[in-house]
Design a protein around this motif. Structure first.
Motif, PDB file in Angstrom:
ATOM      1  N   ILE A   1      -4.827   7.332  -1.879  1.00 34.10           N
ATOM      2  CA  ILE A   1      -4.723   5.937  -1.981  1.00 34.10           C
ATOM      3  C   ILE A   1      -3.841   5.676  -3.301  1.00 34.10           C
ATOM      4  CG2 ILE A   1      -5.271   3.412  -1.883  1.00 34.10           C
ATOM      5  CD1 ILE A   1      -5.645   5.231   0.850  1.00 34.10           C
TER       6      ILE A   1
ATOM      7  N   GLU B   1      -4.971   0.370  -8.199  1.00 33.75           N
ATOM      8  CA  GLU B   1      -5.378  -1.111  -8.094  1.00 33.75           C
ATOM      9  C   GLU B   1      -4.828  -2.042  -9.121  1.00 33.75           C
ATOM     10  OE1 GLU B   1      -8.887  -3.480  -5.784  1.00 33.75           O
ATOM     11  OE2 GLU B   1      -9.264  -1.426  -6.152  1.00 33.75           O
TER      12      GLU B   1
ATOM     13  N   ILE C   1     -12.334   8.136   1.883  1.00 29.93           N
ATOM     14  CA  ILE C   1     -11.002   8.396   2.383  1.00 29.93           C
ATOM     15  C   ILE C   1     -10.348   9.896   2.379  1.00 29.93           C
ATOM     16  CG2 ILE C   1      -8.686   7.498   2.577  1.00 29.93           C
ATOM     17  CD1 ILE C   1      -9.603   4.664   2.002  1.00 29.93           C
TER      18      ILE C   1
ATOM     19  N   HIS D   1       0.968  -1.199  -0.097  1.00 25.25           N
ATOM     20  CA  HIS D   1      -0.136  -0.026   0.037  1.00 25.25           C
ATOM     21  C   HIS D   1       0.935   1.207   0.059  1.00 25.25           C
ATOM     22  CE1 HIS D   1      -2.799  -2.830   1.600  1.00 25.25           C
ATOM     23  NE2 HIS D   1      -3.652  -2.247   1.085  1.00 25.25           N
TER      24      HIS D   1
ATOM     25  N   LYS E   1     -13.777   1.392   2.642  1.00 25.24           N
ATOM     26  CA  LYS E   1     -14.310   2.608   2.422  1.00 25.24           C
ATOM     27  C   LYS E   1     -13.563   2.945   0.897  1.00 25.24           C
ATOM     28  CE  LYS E   1     -16.508   3.661   6.143  1.00 25.24           C
ATOM     29  NZ  LYS E   1     -17.785   3.541   6.281  1.00 25.24           N
ATOM     30  N   SER E   2     -14.257   3.561   0.031  1.00 24.19           N
ATOM     31  CA  SER E   2     -13.705   3.923  -1.232  1.00 24.19           C
ATOM     32  C   SER E   2     -12.585   5.008  -1.082  1.00 24.19           C
ATOM     33  CB  SER E   2     -14.933   4.491  -2.014  1.00 24.19           C
ATOM     34  OG  SER E   2     -15.562   6.100  -1.490  1.00 24.19           O
ATOM     35  N   LYS E   3     -11.804   5.268  -2.289  1.00 26.17           N
ATOM     36  CA  LYS E   3     -10.899   6.149  -2.256  1.00 26.17           C
ATOM     37  C   LYS E   3     -11.396   7.672  -2.111  1.00 26.17           C
ATOM     38  CE  LYS E   3      -7.788   6.299  -5.103  1.00 26.17           C
ATOM     39  NZ  LYS E   3      -6.991   6.419  -6.528  1.00 26.17           N
TER      40      LYS E   3
ATOM     41  N   LYS F   1      -3.095   0.481  -3.935  1.00 27.47           N
ATOM     42  CA  LYS F   1      -3.899  -0.298  -2.892  1.00 27.47           C
ATOM     43  C   LYS F   1      -3.679  -1.881  -3.137  1.00 27.47           C
ATOM     44  CE  LYS F   1      -8.714  -1.221  -2.123  1.00 27.47           C
ATOM     45  NZ  LYS F   1     -10.329  -0.807  -2.825  1.00 27.47           N
ATOM     46  N   ASN F   2      -3.121  -2.357  -1.960  1.00 21.11           N
ATOM     47  CA  ASN F   2      -3.049  -3.832  -1.967  1.00 21.11           C
ATOM     48  C   ASN F   2      -2.420  -4.685  -3.137  1.00 21.11           C
ATOM     49  OD1 ASN F   2      -3.292  -6.066  -0.040  1.00 21.11           O
ATOM     50  ND2 ASN F   2      -5.232  -6.698  -1.055  1.00 21.11           N
TER      51      ASN F   2
ATOM     52  N   LEU G   1      -9.616   2.039   4.748  1.00 22.64           N
ATOM     53  CA  LEU G   1      -9.341   1.384   3.341  1.00 22.64           C
ATOM     54  C   LEU G   1      -9.804  -0.240   3.862  1.00 22.64           C
ATOM     55  CD1 LEU G   1      -8.403   1.321   0.428  1.00 22.64           C
ATOM     56  CD2 LEU G   1      -6.030   0.940   1.331  1.00 22.64           C
ATOM     57  N   GLN G   2      -9.044  -0.646   5.111  1.00 26.56           N
ATOM     58  CA  GLN G   2      -9.388  -1.978   5.334  1.00 26.56           C
ATOM     59  C   GLN G   2     -10.900  -2.414   5.691  1.00 26.56           C
ATOM     60  OE1 GLN G   2      -6.324  -2.107   8.570  1.00 26.56           O
ATOM     61  NE2 GLN G   2      -4.880  -3.093   7.215  1.00 26.56           N
TER      62      GLN G   2
ATOM     63  N   ILE H   1      -0.031   5.581   0.411  1.00 29.01           N
ATOM     64  CA  ILE H   1      -1.024   6.572   0.877  1.00 29.01           C
ATOM     65  C   ILE H   1      -0.121   7.761   1.131  1.00 29.01           C
ATOM     66  CG2 ILE H   1      -2.633   7.051   2.649  1.00 29.01           C
ATOM     67  CD1 ILE H   1      -2.980   4.077   3.394  1.00 29.01           C
TER      68      ILE H   1
END
Length: 408
Positions: A41, A241, A33, A10, A28-30, A44-45, A24-25, A12
């Protein structure tokens, strides 16, 4: 073997990273946030592996996070969380001294804007990284000259960089990266600033270079055609992503979502999709030395087919049989079909692209058989599958196309 392994990465940007990560976890959407934490963000992951010796392309539209993710690999940007394993060593956890060693030995970067030193000659630009490492002048000069020859710059060593064309300057940048003999080459939109013809030439030269050097290359582009041409595998990014990873054929034939489908809708599929993607696996076959005419006729009538491939006991394609010939044979009381095997058939290998199969279609009204280099039978390509893949038409439209073609 994997060269790089990215795990739960990640990135941020903003003042409240911890809260942003928690949101995020929580799913919630970008946008949510950003509104609540003023954090962006950027990655992302991310979870993926890059194989040793492959060209791995990260692509996406502007703002998708591809260049940002690339810069995390050698920690030009420090990720917020996650692991970046290179040869099993976690780059994300290294201190500054350890990181410097890794950058010098394992990573090299080629930028879009060349990043050359205008007051230095070509050879001195190429040797610059070695100079920073403390390599003596004679040795770094020797290595720089070798790198120049690899990228086609021999004879330009004493030129100033501003005397060179854009393509030549990018060769200098590439030679400088190669002079350190890195294990991983990071190329950030390296050809984007070049004129179209020069860009194509540089793509060709990179592929030729890679065939000799077998480096691990991570290449960033927003151009799908470039990604398809260069990439052994492609990762498509959207809003930080990774939405799909695969070969160009994987992405064209099985897009992960509507976004990827829109991305690839105008690509010339015929030059990329292969026989293996459109063939029918394990179709009906005649085992010519085990089955007699009666058995083969019954199998063909049950499936309403007029032509069947014939294989030997080892699965090797040795010809094809036609229903009308088999029926005539049965009328004569002959129970083996070996004597009426037709060698007038068409076959291709699994990696044959569709544009090379199309000319064959005009020469036959029977299926095209797919075999490997040892003639072992793999499957068949019906005309309908070929048309569907090339045109995107549904079954009803395909039937009409085939019907009209037969009437002609």
């Amino acid at each position: 073997m994997n060269k790089i392994d990215i795990q739960n990465l990640h990135l941020i940007f903003g003042p409240k990273k911890k809260k942003a990560m928690q949101m995020l976890q929580a799913g919630k959407s970008k946008e949510e946030i950003l509104r609540e934490t003023d954090c962006t963000i950027a990655v992302k992951n991310a979870n993926f592996q890059i194989k040793e010796g492959e060209i791995f392309v990260l692509m996406g539209l502007s703002g998708s996070g591809k260049s940002t993710l690339l810069r995390c690999l050698n920690r030009l940007i420090n990720p917020t969380s996650g692991k970046i394993l290179c040869n099993g060593q976690d780059i994300a956890s290294l201190n500054e001294e350890e990181l410097l060693k890794v950058r010098r030995k394992e990573f090299a970067m080629v930028f879009q804007n060349f990043g050359l030193l205008p007051h230095r000659t070509v050879v001195d630009n190429i040797a610059f990284g070695l100079e920073l490492q403390g390599v003596d002048k004679a040795e770094r000069h020797r290595i720089a000259l070798e790198s120049m020859e690899v990228v086609g710059l021999k004879g330009y060593e004493h030129k100033m960089c501003n005397e060179l064309s854009g393509g030549m300057q990018q060769r200098v940048g590439l030679a400088r990266a190669l002079a350190n003999d890195p294990e991983v080459l990071l190329m950030d939109e390296a050809f984007s600033a070049l004129d179209p013809l020069i860009r194509v030439q540089m793509q060709d030269e990179l592929l030729e270079l890679q065939s000799k050097l077998k480096k691990t290359i991570v290449f960033i582009t927003h151009d799908l055609s470039e990604a398809i041409k260069l990439g052994d595998r492609i990762a498509i990014m959207k809003d930080g992503e990774i939405v799909q990873i695969g070969t160009s054929e994987d992405i064209l034939t099985s897009p992960a979502n509507d976004y990827v489908e829109r991305f690839v809708e105008h690509v010339d599929r015929g030059s990329i999709v292969t026989a293996e993607s459109v063939m029918i696996n394990k179709p009906l076959v005649a085992r010519i030395y085990k089955e007699g005419t009666e058995v083969i006729i019954r199998k063909m009538k049950e499936k309403s087919i007029s032509t069947i491939p014939a294989i030997d006991n080892d699965g090797i394609l040795i010809g094809e049989l036609r229903l009308r010939d088999l029926i005539n044979l049965r009328r004569q009381g002959i129970h083996t079909a070996v004597d009426i095997l037709s060698s007038d058939y068409h076959s291709v290998t699994p990696d044959t692209v569709l544009e090379d199969i199309l000319p064959i279609v005009t020469k036959t009204n029977t299926p095209i058989w797919v075999v490997d280099e040892h003639r072992k039978f793999h499957g068949k390509i019906p005309l309908s599958s070929l048309i569907e893949e090339l045109t995107g038409k549904d079954n009803e439209e395909i039937d009409e196309i085939i019907k009209n073609a037969k009437e002609l």
